[in-house]
Design a protein around this motif. Structure first.
Motif, PDB file in Angstrom:
ATOM      1  N   ILE A 156       0.481  -1.172   0.182  1.00 36.94           N
ATOM      2  CA  ILE A 156      -0.124   0.048  -0.175  1.00 36.94           C
ATOM      3  C   ILE A 156       0.979   1.271   0.710  1.00 36.94           C
ATOM      4  CG2 ILE A 156      -1.699   1.256   1.406  1.00 36.94           C
ATOM      5  CD1 ILE A 156      -2.368  -2.002   2.334  1.00 36.94           C
ATOM      6  N   PHE A 157       1.966   1.177   1.122  1.00 33.56           N
ATOM      7  CA  PHE A 157       2.520   2.480   0.856  1.00 33.56           C
ATOM      8  C   PHE A 157       4.496   1.816   1.447  1.00 33.56           C
ATOM      9  CE2 PHE A 157      -1.094   4.504   2.756  1.00 33.56           C
ATOM     10  CZ  PHE A 157      -1.662   5.355   1.862  1.00 33.56           C
ATOM     11  N   GLU A 158       5.105   2.263   0.020  1.00 34.76           N
ATOM     12  CA  GLU A 158       6.273   1.858   0.295  1.00 34.76           C
ATOM     13  C   GLU A 158       7.440   2.199   2.007  1.00 34.76           C
ATOM     14  OE1 GLU A 158       8.095  -0.226  -1.279  1.00 34.76           O
ATOM     15  OE2 GLU A 158       6.535   0.073  -3.583  1.00 34.76           O
ATOM     16  N   ASP A 159       8.153   2.150   2.076  1.00 37.86           N
ATOM     17  CA  ASP A 159       9.072   2.576   3.319  1.00 37.86           C
ATOM     18  C   ASP A 159       9.273   3.587   3.281  1.00 37.86           C
ATOM     19  OD1 ASP A 159       8.965   0.060   5.100  1.00 37.86           O
ATOM     20  OD2 ASP A 159      10.286  -0.385   5.106  1.00 37.86           O
ATOM     21  N   ARG A 160       9.729   4.331   2.348  1.00 43.81           N
ATOM     22  CA  ARG A 160      10.555   5.911   1.387  1.00 43.81           C
ATOM     23  C   ARG A 160       9.236   6.644   1.273  1.00 43.81           C
ATOM     24  NH1 ARG A 160       9.880   6.376  -3.675  1.00 43.81           N
ATOM     25  NH2 ARG A 160       9.244   4.614  -4.646  1.00 43.81           N
ATOM     26  N   GLU A 161       7.811   5.507   1.154  1.00 47.07           N
ATOM     27  CA  GLU A 161       6.807   7.286   0.893  1.00 47.07           C
ATOM     28  C   GLU A 161       6.875   8.163   2.056  1.00 47.07           C
ATOM     29  OE1 GLU A 161       3.260   6.664  -1.382  1.00 47.07           O
ATOM     30  OE2 GLU A 161       4.299   4.196  -0.890  1.00 47.07           O
ATOM     31  N   TYR A 162       6.271   9.042   2.286  1.00 46.44           N
ATOM     32  CA  TYR A 162       6.253  10.415   2.988  1.00 46.44           C
ATOM     33  C   TYR A 162       4.557  10.212   3.855  1.00 46.44           C
ATOM     34  CZ  TYR A 162       5.811  14.502   5.999  1.00 46.44           C
ATOM     35  OH  TYR A 162       5.902  15.259   7.271  1.00 46.44           O
ATOM     36  N   VAL A 163       4.132   9.892   4.490  1.00 41.85           N
ATOM     37  CA  VAL A 163       2.653   9.315   5.158  1.00 41.85           C
ATOM     38  C   VAL A 163       1.969  10.487   5.818  1.00 41.85           C
ATOM     39  CG1 VAL A 163       0.763   7.673   5.480  1.00 41.85           C
ATOM     40  CG2 VAL A 163       2.633   7.352   4.014  1.00 41.85           C
ATOM     41  N   VAL A 164       1.154  11.418   5.785  1.00 40.89           N
ATOM     42  CA  VAL A 164       0.216  11.497   7.014  1.00 40.89           C
ATOM     43  C   VAL A 164      -1.085  10.994   7.232  1.00 40.89           C
ATOM     44  CG1 VAL A 164       2.006  13.208   6.506  1.00 40.89           C
ATOM     45  CG2 VAL A 164       0.040  13.663   5.168  1.00 40.89           C
ATOM     46  N   ASN A 165      -1.229  11.349   8.761  1.00 42.06           N
ATOM     47  CA  ASN A 165      -3.000  10.901   8.704  1.00 42.06           C
ATOM     48  C   ASN A 165      -3.559  12.414   9.027  1.00 42.06           C
ATOM     49  OD1 ASN A 165      -2.886   8.131  10.154  1.00 42.06           O
ATOM     50  ND2 ASN A 165      -0.974   9.118  11.171  1.00 42.06           N
ATOM     51  N   ILE A 166      -4.700  12.561   7.920  1.00 36.17           N
ATOM     52  CA  ILE A 166      -5.923  13.227   8.402  1.00 36.17           C
ATOM     53  C   ILE A 166      -6.725  12.326   8.853  1.00 36.17           C
ATOM     54  CG2 ILE A 166      -6.900  14.969   7.737  1.00 36.17           C
ATOM     55  CD1 ILE A 166      -4.041  15.244   6.849  1.00 36.17           C
ATOM     56  N   GLY A 167      -7.318  12.579  10.018  1.00 34.08           N
ATOM     57  CA  GLY A 167      -7.711  12.199  10.973  1.00 34.08           C
ATOM     58  C   GLY A 167      -7.491  10.684  11.944  1.00 34.08           C
ATOM     59  N   PRO A 168      -8.066  10.445  12.882  1.00 35.74           N
ATOM     60  CA  PRO A 168      -9.300  10.338  13.068  1.00 35.74           C
ATOM     61  C   PRO A 168     -10.052  11.674  14.197  1.00 35.74           C
ATOM     62  CG  PRO A 168      -8.511   8.625  14.465  1.00 35.74           C
ATOM     63  CD  PRO A 168      -7.558   9.457  13.777  1.00 35.74           C
ATOM     64  N   GLN A 169      -9.079  12.454  14.640  1.00 33.04           N
ATOM     65  CA  GLN A 169      -9.474  13.711  15.229  1.00 33.04           C
ATOM     66  C   GLN A 169      -9.055  14.776  14.681  1.00 33.04           C
ATOM     67  OE1 GLN A 169     -11.339  13.016  18.033  1.00 33.04           O
ATOM     68  NE2 GLN A 169     -11.378  10.076  18.313  1.00 33.04           N
ATOM     69  N   HIS A 170      -9.881  15.318  13.547  1.00 27.03           N
ATOM     70  CA  HIS A 170      -9.539  16.165  12.426  1.00 27.03           C
ATOM     71  C   HIS A 170     -10.759  16.671  12.117  1.00 27.03           C
ATOM     72  CE1 HIS A 170      -8.841  18.730  10.195  1.00 27.03           C
ATOM     73  NE2 HIS A 170      -7.297  18.935  10.139  1.00 27.03           N
ATOM     74  N   PRO A 171     -11.334  18.167  12.351  1.00 27.69           N
ATOM     75  CA  PRO A 171     -12.986  18.151  12.031  1.00 27.69           C
ATOM     76  C   PRO A 171     -12.881  18.120  11.060  1.00 27.69           C
ATOM     77  CG  PRO A 171     -11.600  19.801  12.922  1.00 27.69           C
ATOM     78  CD  PRO A 171     -10.459  18.912  12.681  1.00 27.69           C
ATOM     79  N   ALA A 172     -11.826  18.681   9.813  1.00 23.43           N
ATOM     80  CA  ALA A 172     -12.668  18.011   8.494  1.00 23.43           C
ATOM     81  C   ALA A 172     -12.708  17.272   8.498  1.00 23.43           C
ATOM     82  CB  ALA A 172     -11.407  19.212   7.632  1.00 23.43           C
TER      83      ALA A 172
END
Length: 520
Positions: A156-172
């Motif tokens: 799904i995501f390679e180790d070198r990819e920069y992955v951020v979390n949006i949520g689960p505690q995010h108003p948008a």
């Protein structure tokens, strides 16, 4: 309707499904329901052709031990998350599915809760307070010609990819929804949606509740479509039992449905404006939505969870003030909605954030099953009120709002225009409510005749469907709700890729999903 179900053998199913898609033009996978029939597990598919309007129901099944079926995610995009849901709850492995992970439950969960023999008190599932390990590698299971299986790794995501979390505690994210987003600078490369933060368990609970008891749960699915959800279940049971409700009830239900639609769209406007930085229009929407909630409260006793529709009618007759207050609300709303457009719609920042952003093609909208304002913004005439009229909709004059751009701005404008159409519907009804019963007599314990039934309504966010399989007892054998929100979040990866991270906020806001409806 009680549908004739066509059964297709598991080994022939993928070829048959492809034939239905290409030759019968069955391009809309309306509903997909996992089933446990005792010795066998399986899936029921509701299909529709957007070209001809023809509808079909097909099913396939597999042995209980090592259950495997061919994936149809390559035929209908809607199947990808639906098959993950069925794998999660029934343990059916879909061969050639690109991402066979659980969709809702923890990856270390043991068992499959919607199987009839699942033990809810399994000691192997203690209450875990630790975060689950995120899985970035799944296995695509393929069938060899000799009948053996080979597993192919899918990253799904390679180790070198920069992955951020949006949520689960995010108003948008409009509720506890988690997006894992792979970024290259500010550009989104891939989005992985994780829905499993609510676990309402409504479909499982329904199997041990009477139909009247289940009604209390429907308002809590998409709580901005409480009347619609409950209307769908009541209609399903009424049709199955041959109960005819009075014309007065049909008028009341249609009025409440349209008030609910305006209520939902006003909150949509408020939340979207807030997401995009507009504080004043947020207050405009909430100010005017309060007027509808006051109307609901007088007649239903509730403002969000209404508990109003019942099997055979409605809980109580309308309040003496209802007609007067609706007749006051319509000219008020008509006279003030220009302020919504003046402050936000024409704003250059709002237009730049929405126009040309998050484009969903008509073909993809149909393939994902993204109905409601999202589908209509992409040029797909998918309104259930027009496709399969119910209540009084076949006697009313109203337009189906359709845009063709398929972007965030089109999705916004569809809902704003629908507010005006809903008021037009209310005007046709409000002076003509006939006399009659508001509730037909029904037995304290209802037993639905043996069979399978599916009923749908046009809820605030699209088609809300109820699939019911009854074996003649006072409890449903299987009750499945066609979520309006699951198809909407399934589109996010497709329409957001290549966009800026800020675009994800506008995309989520204009898709207008409600998370408890997804994580049922």
């Amino acid at each position: 309707m009680n549908n004739t179900i066509i059964e297709i053998a598991a080994e022939e199913f993928h070829d048959a499904a492809l034939k239905l898609r290409n030759e019968k033009q069955m391009d809309f996978l309306e509903c997909m329901t996992g089933m446990d029939w005792g010795e066998r597990l399986g899936v029921i598919y509701h299909l529709e052709s957007t070209a001809t309007g023809e509808r079909m129901v097909v099913k396939t099944s597999t042995e209980r031990e090592n259950p495997e079926l061919d994936s149809v995610a390559d035929i209908w995009k809607a199947a990808e998350l639906n098959e993950r849901e069925i794998y999660d709850f029934f343990g059916i492995i879909f061969l050639n599915h690109p991402d066979m992970r659980r969709l809702y439950l923890r990856n270390d969960w043991v068992g499959h809760p919607l199987r009839k023999d699942d033990d809810p008190n399994d000691d192997r599932n203690p209450l875990r307070m630790s975060n689950e390990i995120t899985i970035d590698t799944t296995h695509l299971v393929e069938l060899n010609p000799d009948g053996t299986f080979k597993e192919q790794e899918n990253v799904i995501f390679e180790d070198r990819e920069y992955v951020v979390n949006i949520g689960p505690q995010h108003p948008a994210t409009h509720g506890v929804l988690r997006f894992r987003v792979s970024l290259e600078g500010e550009n989104m490369k891939k989005i992985d949606v994780n829905c499993g933060y609510i676990h309402r368990g409504i479909e499982k609970m329904s199997e041990s509740m009477t139909y009247q008891q289940i009604l209390a749960l429907t308002d809590r699915l998409d709580y901005l479509a409480a009347h619609h959800n409950r209307h769908a279940l009541c209609m399903c049971v009424e049709k199955a039992m041959g109960i005819e409700v009075s014309e007065r009830v049909q008028y009341i239900r249609t009025i409440m449905d349209e008030l609910q639609r305006i209520d939902s769209h006003l909150l949509f406007y408020s939340a979207l404006c807030m997401d995009l930085g507009g504080l004043t229009p947020f207050f405009y929407g909430f100010r005017d939505r309060e007027k509808i909630l006051d109307i609901f409260e007088e007649t239903c006793g509730g403002r969000l969870i209404m508990n109003y529709n019942t099997i055979g009618g409605v809980q109580a007759d309308i309040h003496p003030n209802l007609v007067k207050r609706i007749k006051e609300f319509i000219p008020y709303m008509r006279g003030i909605i220009h302020e919504y457009h003046d402050i936000f719609t024409g704003n250059i920042i709002a237009q730049q954030r929405m126009k040309g952003v998050g484009i969903l093609s008509r073909e993809d909208a149909i393939s994902f099953g993204a109905t409601g304002g999202t589908g209509r913004a992409s040029g797909w005439a998918c309104d259930v009120r027009k496709r399969r009229p119910y209540a009084l909709y076949d006697k009313l004059d109203f337009k189906e709002i359709i845009y063709t751009e398929g972007d965030c701005f089109a999705r916004y404008m569809v809902r704003m225009d629908e507010i005006m159409e809903s008021m037009k519907i209310l005007e046709q009804l409000i002076d003509n409510i006939p006399e009659g019963n508001y509730q037909e007599k029904t037995k304290p314990i209802i037993k639905v005749p043996e069979g399978t039934y599916y009923t749908a309504v046009e809820a605030s966010r699209g088609e809300f469907g109820v699939f019911l399989e009854s074996n003649g007892e006072k409890y449903p054998y299987r009750l499945h709700f066609r979520s309006t929100g699951l198809p909407l979040v399934s589109t996010v990866d497709t329409i957001a890729r290549g966009g800026k991270i800020a675009d994800l906020i506008a995309i989520g806001g204009t898709l207008d999903y409600v998370v408890p409806d997804i994580d049922r």
